[in-house]
Design an enzyme around this catalytic site. Structure first.
Site, short mmCIF file in Angstrom:
data_model
loop_
_atom_site.label_atom_id
_atom_site.label_comp_id
_atom_site.label_asym_id
_atom_site.label_seq_id
_atom_site.Cartn_x
_atom_site.Cartn_y
_atom_site.Cartn_z
N TYR A 1 25.45 58.27 62.54
CA TYR A 1 26.55 57.46 62.03
C TYR A 1 26.23 57.04 60.60
CZ TYR A 1 29.68 53.58 61.29
OH TYR A 1 30.59 52.72 60.75
N LYS B 1 34.25 51.01 69.83
CA LYS B 1 34.72 52.36 70.16
C LYS B 1 35.16 52.42 71.63
CE LYS B 1 33.31 52.81 65.93
NZ LYS B 1 31.95 53.19 65.58
C1 LIG Z 1 30.92 52.64 64.69
C2 LIG Z 1 29.54 53.00 64.99
C3 LIG Z 1 28.49 52.13 64.69
C4 LIG Z 1 28.71 50.81 63.99
O1 LIG Z 1 29.42 49.94 64.83
P1 LIG Z 1 30.40 48.78 64.28
O2 LIG Z 1 30.97 48.21 65.52
O3 LIG Z 1 31.41 49.46 63.38
O4 LIG Z 1 29.56 47.84 63.51
C5 LIG Z 1 27.19 52.51 65.02
N1 LIG Z 1 26.96 53.69 65.62
C6 LIG Z 1 27.95 54.57 65.92
C7 LIG Z 1 27.63 55.84 66.59
C8 LIG Z 1 29.26 54.24 65.61
O5 LIG Z 1 30.22 55.10 65.88
#
Ligand SMILES: *Cc1c(COP(=O)(O)O)cnc(C)c1O
Length: 381
Positions: free
Chosen positions: A106, A204
């Site tokens: 990420y 997510k």
């Molecule tokens: C979105 C995401 C993050 C960061 O998370 P946030 O909730 O945006 O702070 C970390 N790892 C992965 C794989 C992500 O998709």
């Protein structure tokens, strides 16, 4: 003798562990916006867990219990974002400690990790997740204290062998943290495979509706580093709002349905577009052509996730044209929601992005897969 049959994770999750509010009988839990919690005449807290809203919130309890249950773990902690959750793991290290992480993961977290480690005197080395020997060759015995992995890795969906990473980490006295955001506890339970800590961007799939930013950590043991992560949440203040916590526990109730549907549609879509005249490559761990397919079969149960990437050929210009013609897919960043999204990662990540410029990342939602296929067909032209 009748043995009580254990309920499946799916049942426990749908019912949030059969939650019923003890005071009112309500199935849906209350929201607790209170910043402070009262004491009785003897100056004892009325509820020993709750003192001040930066330490904890009654609205976290359900989601944390359910998540711990899904990951076969003793405890979970909600955070104000996935990044804040990840940061609590890094901040529990000492200056001079060394971290190892994949070169492609990420993007936002990778860049922040590089910057933070530089500023705070932590060592960091990145390894190539497509090379099975790279992790073992990158750790430094005596110095490496944290092995950080993400699987499938965003957005090439490289699969990292969690059990082997755990063995390597533990062999040199380091801890293994797994960002399991893409896999979700429906498909993979990293703690069962030896991970010490699991991190989720609950923004997510866990929440699933693109309407909150939230994160979570889950631990294999309630040990010192775990207590430290809890203290960091409370003292550095990376706390989730009470309304967001409520939305999260509600979104999680449908996690299994959403993830299964997304996996099924993603596989159908991947199979449909692999070999398509206008598509150079489909990158999806569910396809035998993906280098991580065999490992994915071993460590992901019930599907290969709802995320895939396609290379349309012809560089950024062509990829952007295809994205621009999409009508059912929405052009937006993030993933894991009920609606399908298309994203040109190279634009978002900028000049130094390692992602091919002809690559489009797709987050598959819960719409009819026929509509999604038709939309991409027309967009490819
Ligand atoms: C979105 C995401 C993050 C960061 O998370 P946030 O909730 O945006 O702070 C970390 N790892 C992965 C794989 C992500 O998709």
């Amino acid at each position: 003798m009748s043995k009580k049959k254990k309920l499946s994770p799916e049942t426990k999750n749908a019912q949030a562990l059969h939650h019923v509010d003890a005071m009112t009988g309500a199935l849906s839990p209350a929201i607790h916006p209170s910043s402070t919690f009262a004491r009785d005449r003897n100056y004892e807290l009325i509820n020993a867990r709750h003192d001040y809203g930066r330490d904890d919130n009654p609205g976290y309890v359900i989601a944390e219990k359910v998540l711990a249950e899904l990951e076969s773990a003793p405890a979970a902690l909600l955070f104000s974002s996935g990044s804040a959750a990840a940061m609590a793991v890094v901040q529990s290290l000492q200056p001079g400690d060394h971290i190892v992480a994949p070169r492609i993961m990420y993007w936002g977290w990778r860049n922040w990790l590089i910057e933070f480690c530089g500023r705070w005197g932590l060592g960091l080395d990145l390894f190539d997740a497509t090379d099975p020997d790279a992790l073992a060759n990158t750790v430094t015995p005596g110095k490496t204290k944290l092995v950080w992995i993400e699987t499938p890795c965003n957005p090439t969906w490289d699969i990292i062998d969690i059990a082997s990473a755990a063995e390597i980490a533990h062999g040199i006295g380091a801890r293994l943290a797994v960002d399991s955001t893409v896999s979700t506890p429906v498909l993979t339970q990293p703690i069962k495979l030896g991970a010490d800590i699991v991190m989720h961007s609950a923004t997510k799939y866990l929440n699933g509706h693109c309407d909150i930013i939230a994160g979570a950590l889950v631990t294999a043991k309630e040990d010192e580093p775990w207590k430290c992560a809890r203290e960091i949440r409370a003292n550095a203040g990376a706390v989730l709002g009470s309304f967001e916590a409520w939305l999260l526990q509600r979104g999680m109730r449908t996690l299994f349905l959403r993830v299964r549907k997304a996996c099924e549609s993603a596989l159908t879509l991947a199979e449909h577009f692999e070999g398509h005249a206008k598509v150079e490559a489909v990158i999806y761990p569910g396809l035998p052509s993906h280098p991580g397919h065999v490992m994915a079969r071993r460590q992901m149960a019930g599907g290969f996730g709802g995320m895939l990437s396609i290379r349309v050929g012809g560089g950024a210009e062509e990829a952007l044209k295809v994205a621009g013609r999409c009508k059912v897919f929405t052009r937006a960043t993030s993933f894991g929601g009920v609606e399908s999204l298309v994203e040109h990662r190279a634009t978002v990540e900028g000049e130094n992005s390692p992602i091919p410029r002809d690559c489009l990342r797709l987050s598959i939602g819960i719409e009819s897969v026929d509509d999604l296929i038709a939309d991409l067909e027309q967009a490819l032209g």
